[in-house]
Write a protein that holds these residues in place. Structure first.
Motif, PDB file in Angstrom:
ATOM      1  N   ARG A  89     -29.193  25.414  -3.744  1.00  0.00           N
ATOM      2  CA  ARG A  89     -29.897  24.997  -2.522  1.00  0.00           C
ATOM      3  C   ARG A  89     -29.106  23.919  -1.785  1.00  0.00           C
ATOM      4  NH1 ARG A  89     -34.338  24.822  -5.970  1.00  0.00           N
ATOM      5  NH2 ARG A  89     -34.498  22.555  -5.758  1.00  0.00           N
ATOM      6  N   SER A  90     -28.524  22.984  -2.549  1.00  0.00           N
ATOM      7  CA  SER A  90     -27.742  21.913  -1.932  1.00  0.00           C
ATOM      8  C   SER A  90     -26.496  22.457  -1.250  1.00  0.00           C
ATOM      9  CB  SER A  90     -27.353  20.860  -2.976  1.00  0.00           C
ATOM     10  OG  SER A  90     -28.497  20.173  -3.436  1.00  0.00           O
ATOM     11  N   LEU A  91     -25.864  23.452  -1.856  1.00  0.00           N
ATOM     12  CA  LEU A  91     -24.670  24.047  -1.253  1.00  0.00           C
ATOM     13  C   LEU A  91     -25.019  24.792   0.035  1.00  0.00           C
ATOM     14  CD1 LEU A  91     -22.728  25.428  -4.360  1.00  0.00           C
ATOM     15  CD2 LEU A  91     -22.036  23.551  -2.856  1.00  0.00           C
ATOM     16  N   LYS A  92     -26.196  25.419   0.052  1.00  0.00           N
ATOM     17  CA  LYS A  92     -26.582  26.209   1.215  1.00  0.00           C
ATOM     18  C   LYS A  92     -26.958  25.336   2.402  1.00  0.00           C
ATOM     19  CE  LYS A  92     -28.135  30.306  -1.330  1.00  0.00           C
ATOM     20  NZ  LYS A  92     -29.319  31.119  -1.746  1.00  0.00           N
ATOM     21  N   ASP A  93     -27.750  24.273   2.146  1.00  0.00           N
ATOM     22  CA  ASP A  93     -28.222  23.467   3.278  1.00  0.00           C
ATOM     23  C   ASP A  93     -27.479  22.139   3.441  1.00  0.00           C
ATOM     24  OD1 ASP A  93     -29.298  21.766   1.320  1.00  0.00           O
ATOM     25  OD2 ASP A  93     -31.325  22.562   1.532  1.00  0.00           O
ATOM     26  N   GLY A  94     -26.568  21.817   2.485  1.00  0.00           N
ATOM     27  CA  GLY A  94     -25.782  20.588   2.579  1.00  0.00           C
ATOM     28  C   GLY A  94     -26.571  19.320   2.347  1.00  0.00           C
ATOM     29  N   ARG A  95     -27.790  19.454   1.866  1.00  0.00           N
ATOM     30  CA  ARG A  95     -28.637  18.285   1.638  1.00  0.00           C
ATOM     31  C   ARG A  95     -28.395  17.697   0.252  1.00  0.00           C
ATOM     32  NH1 ARG A  95     -34.734  19.211   1.537  1.00  0.00           N
ATOM     33  NH2 ARG A  95     -34.592  17.702  -0.145  1.00  0.00           N
ATOM     34  N   SER A  96     -28.296  16.378   0.217  1.00  0.00           N
ATOM     35  CA  SER A  96     -28.102  15.704  -1.066  1.00  0.00           C
ATOM     36  C   SER A  96     -29.392  15.753  -1.880  1.00  0.00           C
ATOM     37  CB  SER A  96     -27.690  14.246  -0.827  1.00  0.00           C
ATOM     38  OG  SER A  96     -27.580  13.572  -2.062  1.00  0.00           O
ATOM     39  N   ARG A  97     -29.264  16.066  -3.160  1.00  0.00           N
ATOM     40  CA  ARG A  97     -30.422  16.093  -4.055  1.00  0.00           C
ATOM     41  C   ARG A  97     -30.094  15.346  -5.348  1.00  0.00           C
ATOM     42  NH1 ARG A  97     -30.833  21.041  -1.351  1.00  0.00           N
ATOM     43  NH2 ARG A  97     -32.903  21.486  -0.526  1.00  0.00           N
ATOM     44  N   VAL A 118       0.834  -1.198   0.000  1.00  0.00           N
ATOM     45  CA  VAL A 118       0.000   0.000   0.000  1.00  0.00           C
ATOM     46  C   VAL A 118       0.871   1.251   0.000  1.00  0.00           C
ATOM     47  CG1 VAL A 118      -1.714   1.320   1.289  1.00  0.00           C
ATOM     48  CG2 VAL A 118      -1.875  -1.181   1.177  1.00  0.00           C
ATOM     49  N   ASP A 119       0.624   2.147  -0.961  1.00  0.00           N
ATOM     50  CA  ASP A 119       1.345   3.420  -1.043  1.00  0.00           C
ATOM     51  C   ASP A 119       0.526   4.567  -0.448  1.00  0.00           C
ATOM     52  OD1 ASP A 119       3.495   2.196  -2.418  1.00  0.00           O
ATOM     53  OD2 ASP A 119       2.395   2.378  -4.308  1.00  0.00           O
ATOM     54  N   GLU A 120      -0.741   4.622  -0.818  1.00  0.00           N
ATOM     55  CA  GLU A 120      -1.623   5.689  -0.335  1.00  0.00           C
ATOM     56  C   GLU A 120      -3.023   5.124  -0.127  1.00  0.00           C
ATOM     57  OE1 GLU A 120      -1.691   8.873  -3.127  1.00  0.00           O
ATOM     58  OE2 GLU A 120       0.497   9.115  -3.181  1.00  0.00           O
ATOM     59  N   VAL A 121      -3.735   5.691   0.847  1.00  0.00           N
ATOM     60  CA  VAL A 121      -5.117   5.307   1.118  1.00  0.00           C
ATOM     61  C   VAL A 121      -5.946   6.576   1.287  1.00  0.00           C
ATOM     62  CG1 VAL A 121      -6.703   4.045   2.617  1.00  0.00           C
ATOM     63  CG2 VAL A 121      -4.357   3.239   2.344  1.00  0.00           C
ATOM     64  N   GLY A 122      -7.097   6.623   0.634  1.00  0.00           N
ATOM     65  CA  GLY A 122      -7.961   7.783   0.780  1.00  0.00           C
ATOM     66  C   GLY A 122      -9.411   7.433   0.504  1.00  0.00           C
ATOM     67  N   ARG A 123     -10.303   8.310   0.942  1.00  0.00           N
ATOM     68  CA  ARG A 123     -11.728   8.144   0.666  1.00  0.00           C
ATOM     69  C   ARG A 123     -12.259   9.410   0.017  1.00  0.00           C
ATOM     70  NH1 ARG A 123     -14.783   3.967   1.879  1.00  0.00           N
ATOM     71  NH2 ARG A 123     -13.956   2.351   3.267  1.00  0.00           N
ATOM     72  N   GLU A 124     -13.017   9.230  -1.064  1.00  0.00           N
ATOM     73  CA  GLU A 124     -13.602  10.354  -1.779  1.00  0.00           C
ATOM     74  C   GLU A 124     -15.070  10.501  -1.393  1.00  0.00           C
ATOM     75  OE1 GLU A 124     -12.912   9.841  -5.948  1.00  0.00           O
ATOM     76  OE2 GLU A 124     -10.758   9.489  -5.678  1.00  0.00           O
ATOM     77  N   SER A 125     -15.492  11.721  -1.161  1.00  0.00           N
ATOM     78  CA  SER A 125     -16.879  11.976  -0.793  1.00  0.00           C
ATOM     79  C   SER A 125     -17.793  11.830  -1.998  1.00  0.00           C
ATOM     80  CB  SER A 125     -17.028  13.392  -0.216  1.00  0.00           C
ATOM     81  OG  SER A 125     -16.217  13.549   0.933  1.00  0.00           O
ATOM     82  N   ALA A 126     -18.999  11.369  -1.753  1.00  0.00           N
ATOM     83  CA  ALA A 126     -19.994  11.309  -2.820  1.00  0.00           C
ATOM     84  C   ALA A 126     -20.458  12.719  -3.159  1.00  0.00           C
ATOM     85  CB  ALA A 126     -21.178  10.454  -2.388  1.00  0.00           C
ATOM     86  N   PRO A 127     -20.828  12.985  -4.402  1.00  0.00           N
ATOM     87  CA  PRO A 127     -21.285  14.333  -4.764  1.00  0.00           C
ATOM     88  C   PRO A 127     -22.567  14.706  -4.031  1.00  0.00           C
ATOM     89  CG  PRO A 127     -21.664  12.791  -6.571  1.00  0.00           C
ATOM     90  CD  PRO A 127     -20.835  12.073  -5.561  1.00  0.00           C
ATOM     91  N   VAL A 128     -22.704  15.968  -3.699  1.00  0.00           N
ATOM     92  CA  VAL A 128     -23.909  16.440  -3.012  1.00  0.00           C
ATOM     93  C   VAL A 128     -25.104  16.405  -3.953  1.00  0.00           C
ATOM     94  CG1 VAL A 128     -24.985  18.397  -1.832  1.00  0.00           C
ATOM     95  CG2 VAL A 128     -22.577  17.868  -1.436  1.00  0.00           C
ATOM     96  N   THR A 129     -24.890  16.820  -5.184  1.00  0.00           N
ATOM     97  CA  THR A 129     -25.936  16.751  -6.197  1.00  0.00           C
ATOM     98  C   THR A 129     -25.667  15.533  -7.069  1.00  0.00           C
ATOM     99  OG1 THR A 129     -26.103  19.170  -6.215  1.00  0.00           O
ATOM    100  CG2 THR A 129     -27.114  17.979  -8.048  1.00  0.00           C
TER     101      THR A 129
END
Length: 268
Positions: free
Chosen positions: A204-212, A74-85
């Motif tokens: 709207r998603s950026l303002k309230d952080g809700r996934s749409r 293993v060289d690197e380990v990371g997790r990518e966030s799912a898109p909000v929209t």
């Protein structure tokens, strides 16, 4: 340089790859399915680098240590966030493999969810006895396209829906502030109208952080029936024309998703 990526299933593959304690310097043994693809088909050798992912955001960069024992460092380990929209494709079943072509290209573009749709005019039928096999084939297409495009997130594959269930989906979308776009050659809404709706939703998603979700509905080779379009629009969907040219069932969805991805800044 982008290194080849291989998916594994932590629920099936007996490997500690999914461990939260995984860190650089660890020696791990890749699953046999990955070894067959990486070391036999692609002929990766000791010293070559590759990526591993669970298809749920985990991305591991590793160096091949010994192909015979299936060991990598293993060289690197990371997790990518799912898109909000999130982008979803409601793809009607179509003949000649055009539905599979559509979901393959959509995956490469970045679709987050795929829903098989048994439309009124679908010639292809997923009979109950063969539905599991058909869905498994779609899942294989999504997995292969995920690896090819080096994605850390594999699109979610939902169960097949009927037109009545798409109506219910449209109603739920209206309640939750999601957006459903029905591609139809006789629609009056233009793509410019759609992009304004998309920008509003993203804000709207950026303002309230809700996934749409933004869902694109694509009909079969015979097109979506007038009754289906009317019922979808009545339930809150937007019927939109995608230019003046008529596209195949394999093309319309990916084109719309490309434009949506650009509007959402995914190609920035």
């Amino acid at each position: 340089m982008t290194f080849p990526l291989f998916l594994f299933d932590p629920e099936v593959d007996e490997t500690p790859i999914n461990s939260d304690e995984l860190h650089s310097g660890w020696m791990i043994t890749v699953p046999e399915s990955v070894a067959r693809h990486a070391f036999k088909a692609m002929r990766l050798e000791a010293g070559d680098q590759l990526q591993l992912s669970d298809g749920r955001g985990l991305r591991i960069l590793a160096t091949v240590h010994d192909p015979q024992t299936r060991q990598v460092t293993v060289d690197e380990v990371g997790r990518e966030s799912a898109p909000v929209t999130r982008l979803a494709l409601i793809q009607a079943l179509a003949k000649s493999g055009r539905d599979e072509q559509a979901i393959e290209t959509a995956t490469e573009i970045g679709v987050d969810e795929v829903i098989p749709w048994q439309a009124n005019r679908s010639i292809v039928q997923w009979k109950a006895a063969k539905e599991a096999k058909a869905a498994a084939k779609w899942r294989q297409v999504l997995a292969a396209a995920t690896e090819q495009s080096r994605r850390a997130w594999m699109p979610q594959l939902d169960p097949k829906v009927t037109s009545r269930q798409v109506v219910e989906l449209c109603r739920r979308a209206s309640v939750h502030g999601d957006l459903v776009l029905v591609l139809h050659q006789d629609a009056t809404d233009t793509w410019d109208d759609v992009e304004r709706l998309v920008r509003d939703l993203a804000d709207r998603s950026l303002k309230d952080g809700r996934s749409r979700n933004i869902s694109v509905v694509v009909g079969p080779e015979g097109g979506i029936s007038e009754e289906e379009v009317a019922s979808f629009v009545e339930a809150g969907a937007h019927a939109v024309v995608l230019g003046s040219n008529i596209m195949r069932a394999s093309t319309a969805g990916p084109v719309a998703l490309t434009l949506l991805a650009r509007a959402l800044g995914r190609f920035a």
